[in-house]
Scaffold this motif. Structure first.
Motif, PDB file in Angstrom:
ATOM      1  N   SER A  41       0.836  -1.241   0.025  1.00 36.18           N
ATOM      2  CA  SER A  41      -0.014  -0.107   0.063  1.00 36.18           C
ATOM      3  C   SER A  41       0.947   1.227  -0.166  1.00 36.18           C
ATOM      4  N   GLY A  42       0.453   2.186  -0.792  1.00 32.98           N
ATOM      5  CA  GLY A  42       1.263   3.573  -0.891  1.00 32.98           C
ATOM      6  C   GLY A  42       1.517   4.184   0.593  1.00 32.98           C
ATOM      7  N   ALA A  43       2.504   4.958   0.558  1.00 31.12           N
ATOM      8  CA  ALA A  43       2.636   5.569   1.991  1.00 31.12           C
ATOM      9  C   ALA A  43       3.196   6.955   1.694  1.00 31.12           C
ATOM     10  N   GLY A  44       2.287   7.969   1.500  1.00 28.34           N
ATOM     11  CA  GLY A  44       2.524   9.548   1.365  1.00 28.34           C
ATOM     12  C   GLY A  44       3.488   9.938   2.618  1.00 28.34           C
ATOM     13  N   GLY A  45       4.402  10.814   1.942  1.00 29.91           N
ATOM     14  CA  GLY A  45       5.228  11.706   2.979  1.00 29.91           C
ATOM     15  C   GLY A  45       6.473  10.794   3.300  1.00 29.91           C
ATOM     16  N   SER A  46       6.506   9.669   3.071  1.00 30.44           N
ATOM     17  CA  SER A  46       7.911   8.598   3.434  1.00 30.44           C
ATOM     18  C   SER A  46       9.050   9.327   2.750  1.00 30.44           C
ATOM     19  N   VAL A  47      10.231   9.254   3.470  1.00 33.22           N
ATOM     20  CA  VAL A  47      11.291   9.562   3.082  1.00 33.22           C
ATOM     21  C   VAL A  47      12.340   8.533   2.392  1.00 33.22           C
ATOM     22  N   LYS A  48      12.970   8.645   1.398  1.00 29.52           N
ATOM     23  CA  LYS A  48      13.797   7.452   0.808  1.00 29.52           C
ATOM     24  C   LYS A  48      15.069   7.230   1.940  1.00 29.52           C
ATOM     25  N   LEU A  49      15.234   6.313   2.094  1.00 33.23           N
ATOM     26  CA  LEU A  49      16.303   5.976   2.969  1.00 33.23           C
ATOM     27  C   LEU A  49      17.323   5.006   2.375  1.00 33.23           C
ATOM     28  N   PRO A  50      18.641   4.973   2.908  1.00 34.07           N
ATOM     29  CA  PRO A  50      19.744   4.033   2.175  1.00 34.07           C
ATOM     30  C   PRO A  50      19.376   2.567   2.319  1.00 34.07           C
ATOM     31  N   PHE A  51      19.540   2.004   1.263  1.00 34.89           N
ATOM     32  CA  PHE A  51      19.245   0.370   1.388  1.00 34.89           C
ATOM     33  C   PHE A  51      19.961  -0.192   2.214  1.00 34.89           C
ATOM     34  N   TRP A  52      21.114   0.116   2.557  1.00 36.25           N
ATOM     35  CA  TRP A  52      22.099  -1.049   3.496  1.00 36.25           C
ATOM     36  C   TRP A  52      21.971  -0.193   4.977  1.00 36.25           C
ATOM     37  N   CYS A  53      21.057   0.832   5.397  1.00 29.69           N
ATOM     38  CA  CYS A  53      21.072   1.474   6.391  1.00 29.69           C
ATOM     39  C   CYS A  53      20.177   0.435   7.531  1.00 29.69           C
ATOM     40  N   MET A  54      20.938   0.161   8.580  1.00 33.23           N
ATOM     41  CA  MET A  54      20.206  -0.706   9.613  1.00 33.23           C
ATOM     42  C   MET A  54      19.345   0.192  10.724  1.00 33.23           C
ATOM     43  N   VAL A 106       7.681   0.186  -7.671  1.00 26.37           N
ATOM     44  CA  VAL A 106       6.331   0.519  -8.307  1.00 26.37           C
ATOM     45  C   VAL A 106       5.558   1.140  -7.090  1.00 26.37           C
ATOM     46  N   VAL A 107       5.600   0.613  -5.646  1.00 23.95           N
ATOM     47  CA  VAL A 107       4.876   1.374  -4.754  1.00 23.95           C
ATOM     48  C   VAL A 107       5.343   2.611  -4.501  1.00 23.95           C
ATOM     49  N   PRO A 108       4.174   3.651  -4.452  1.00 27.71           N
ATOM     50  CA  PRO A 108       4.828   4.970  -4.094  1.00 27.71           C
ATOM     51  C   PRO A 108       4.882   5.139  -2.615  1.00 27.71           C
ATOM     52  N   GLY A 109       6.145   6.175  -2.190  1.00 28.78           N
ATOM     53  CA  GLY A 109       6.305   6.269  -0.769  1.00 28.78           C
ATOM     54  C   GLY A 109       6.820   5.292   0.164  1.00 28.78           C
ATOM     55  N   ARG A 110       7.148   3.978  -0.662  1.00 21.59           N
ATOM     56  CA  ARG A 110       7.851   2.928   0.082  1.00 21.59           C
ATOM     57  C   ARG A 110       9.462   2.703  -0.452  1.00 21.59           C
ATOM     58  N   PHE A 111      10.115   2.371   0.359  1.00 20.70           N
ATOM     59  CA  PHE A 111      11.439   2.148   0.064  1.00 20.70           C
ATOM     60  C   PHE A 111      12.058   0.787   0.542  1.00 20.70           C
ATOM     61  N   ALA A 112      12.960   0.240  -0.452  1.00 17.05           N
ATOM     62  CA  ALA A 112      13.354  -0.996  -0.311  1.00 17.05           C
ATOM     63  C   ALA A 112      14.740  -0.976   0.790  1.00 17.05           C
ATOM     64  N   SER A 113      14.817  -1.924   1.724  1.00 20.87           N
ATOM     65  CA  SER A 113      15.960  -2.034   2.698  1.00 20.87           C
ATOM     66  C   SER A 113      16.384  -3.321   2.931  1.00 20.87           C
ATOM     67  N   ALA A 114      17.647  -3.433   3.091  1.00 19.50           N
ATOM     68  CA  ALA A 114      18.264  -4.633   3.463  1.00 19.50           C
ATOM     69  C   ALA A 114      17.637  -5.180   4.770  1.00 19.50           C
ATOM     70  N   ARG A 115      17.548  -4.115   5.705  1.00 17.87           N
ATOM     71  CA  ARG A 115      17.290  -4.473   7.160  1.00 17.87           C
ATOM     72  C   ARG A 115      15.529  -5.300   6.964  1.00 17.87           C
ATOM     73  N   ASP A 116      14.781  -4.893   6.102  1.00 22.62           N
ATOM     74  CA  ASP A 116      13.513  -5.499   6.042  1.00 22.62           C
ATOM     75  C   ASP A 116      13.502  -6.947   5.603  1.00 22.62           C
ATOM     76  N   ILE A 117      14.568  -7.081   4.580  1.00 27.40           N
ATOM     77  CA  ILE A 117      14.990  -8.499   4.232  1.00 27.40           C
ATOM     78  C   ILE A 117      15.373  -9.423   5.242  1.00 27.40           C
ATOM     79  N   LEU A 118      16.124  -8.959   6.167  1.00 26.17           N
ATOM     80  CA  LEU A 118      16.804  -9.876   7.169  1.00 26.17           C
ATOM     81  C   LEU A 118      15.798 -10.190   8.215  1.00 26.17           C
ATOM     82  N   THR A 119      15.071  -8.765   8.491  1.00 25.94           N
ATOM     83  CA  THR A 119      14.075  -9.141   9.768  1.00 25.94           C
ATOM     84  C   THR A 119      12.812 -10.003   9.166  1.00 25.94           C
ATOM     85  N   ASN A 120      12.364  -9.618   7.960  1.00 25.66           N
ATOM     86  CA  ASN A 120      11.360 -10.596   7.476  1.00 25.66           C
ATOM     87  C   ASN A 120      11.834 -12.076   7.388  1.00 25.66           C
ATOM     88  N   THR A 121      12.741 -12.400   6.839  1.00 25.83           N
ATOM     89  CA  THR A 121      13.338 -13.847   6.999  1.00 25.83           C
ATOM     90  C   THR A 121      13.555 -14.345   8.269  1.00 25.83           C
TER      91      THR A 121
END
Length: 433
Positions: A41-54, A106-121
């Motif tokens: 789901s889109g999240a308006g107002g989110s800030v793009k953060l570095p992919f590798w930032c934990m 694709v999703v507006p207002g969202r950003f990819a994160s290595a932290r999310d991959i690790l914690t989801n797994t």
């Protein structure tokens, strides 16, 4: 590959999956639907953060915990379906990588994160192992039941201690800044009324800039002085729309927030929870901005002192007040997923439900350690003593140690009721088995 299907007792020759495998498929399917709804789901107002930032984001600790919990049901479903560990891990990893790729592209207002991959797994793997050992958790042998029950009580006491510590006010040093009725990207709305007067204790706030005497304002705030505002009446909004935000230095680190939300007033203060990346509890006093002349002025004051939140409003001689004592059983409030969640009178019932569930689990396990031979059995006496001591420490000593109000009677009743309900259900299951 092992075939886990069982023969159809009707003799028709058809095979069917065992019930746990069917349940696993249902849980995994529902989990994928929930993951998709929440993460895509889109999240308006989110800030793009570095992919590798934990440690990036406003609440990194909360993000990590919620990411883990989000994928536990998927691992649970895969484990119940008797998927092998390596395949379950690959499925969880494929799902989270797909989500991150879609968020990135694709999703507006969202950003990819290595932290999310690790914690989801990690969450998926935790769910997998819970599913694989569910019988040992539901019907443990006596020795294991004692260990599980004792560990559950210790964990609950740890959460009480942590929550009480986290609810202590955290007052940043340095220069304090005031933002008066300004559009802040952290708030979804702009306050349309006119701000007539603002203050913290005896320190007047004249405009959006550094406070003239940050040290005096900080000292009075720590001693329990209120933040006060005189504003003109405004129509109901979707809010929260900030009337006053006090921040420390140029970070900015929010210290105090006073805002309009709907027809009410929203108040939030920085606590130690925010320091470690969890939510600051916020309270709401409703029916402040009611229909009337926009020339009417409303006086609002708010404070957090001696473990109690207070908001007062006065308009045309009429006064409204709301006070809410912070509780060592507010762990749930520190984990609210929405940034501007508020607490009202209903928070007491949420706390009651949380305590009932939290104490039912150790009761369930300890009942299966109790031999049940008689009312005066040594094990039963030990269980009652363990619960009595745990409740005294968690609901009496812990709040007292951190300057919070004493636990409400409803919390004592909920904790004792949860423990009793857990013991009854555990005893009945043990006898049935």
């Amino acid at each position: 590959m092992t075939d886990h299907r069982t023969a159809d007792p009707s003799g028709s020759g058809a095979d069917r999956l065992p019930p746990t495998a069917v349940a696993g498929g249902v849980v995994a399917s529902l989990s994928l639907i929930v993951i998709g709804i929440i993460t895509l789901s889109g999240a308006g107002g989110s800030v793009k953060l570095p992919f590798w930032c934990m440690r990036c984001g406003l609440r990194p600790a909360l993000d990590i915990l919620l990411n883990v919990l989000l994928f536990v049901p998927l691992g649970l479903g895969l484990g119940l379906g008797r998927t092998r560990l390596r395949w379950a891990t690959l499925v969880v990893l494929a799902v989270t990588c797909s989500v991150e790729a879609l968020q990135f592209a694709v999703v507006p207002g969202r950003f990819a994160s290595a932290r999310d991959i690790l914690t989801n797994t990690a969450g998926g793997i935790i769910g997998f192992y819970i599913a694989r050992d569910w019988r040992g958790l539901v019907l443990p042998p006596p020795r294991r039941a004692l260990l599980l029950g004792g560990a559950a009580i210790l964990l609950w006491l740890a959460t009480q201690l942590f929550t009480a510590w986290a609810l202590v006010v955290a007052v940043p040093d340095g220069t304090w800044w005031a933002q008066v009725s300004r559009h802040d990207r952290g708030f979804p709305a702009h306050f349309p009324g006119r701000v007539v007067r603002l203050s913290i204790g005896s320190s007047a706030i004249l405009y959006s800039d550094t406070l003239q005497d940050s040290e005096r304002a900080r000292s009075e705030w720590v001693r329990g002085a209120p933040v006060a505002a005189v504003v003109t009446s405004t129509p109901e909004n979707s809010g929260p729309a900030p009337i006053l935000v006090i921040a420390a230095d140029a970070t900015p680190t929010e210290v105090i927030a006073l805002a309009q939300q709907g027809t009410g007033v929203f108040f939030r203060v920085r606590t130690r929870a925010a320091v470690i990346g969890l939510r600051n509890p916020a309270i709401l006093l409703g029916d402040v901005f009611l229909p009337g002349s926009e020339a009417d002025t409303i006086t609002v004051s708010a404070r957090y002192s001696d473990g109690e939140y207070e908001i007062d409003s006065e308009r045309g001689g009429g006064r409204r007040q709301f006070a809410l004592a912070a509780s060592a059983s507010w762990l749930w409030a520190l984990l609210m997923p929405l940034r501007h969640s508020t607490l009202g009178a209903e928070s007491r019932w949420i706390t009651v439900a949380w305590l009932f569930i939290a104490l039912a689990l150790p009761g369930f396990w300890l009942a299966q350690w109790d031999d049940g031979e008689s009312v005066h059995s040594r094990r039963r006496i030990a269980v009652v003593a363990l619960f009595a001591g745990g409740l005294f420490i968690g609901l009496a000593l812990v709040p007292l140690t951190f300057g919070l109000s004493r636990s409400h009677w409803s919390e004592w009743l909920a904790a004792a009721g949860g423990a009793a309900a857990g013991m009854v259900s555990g005893s009945l299951l043990r006898r049935a088995a």
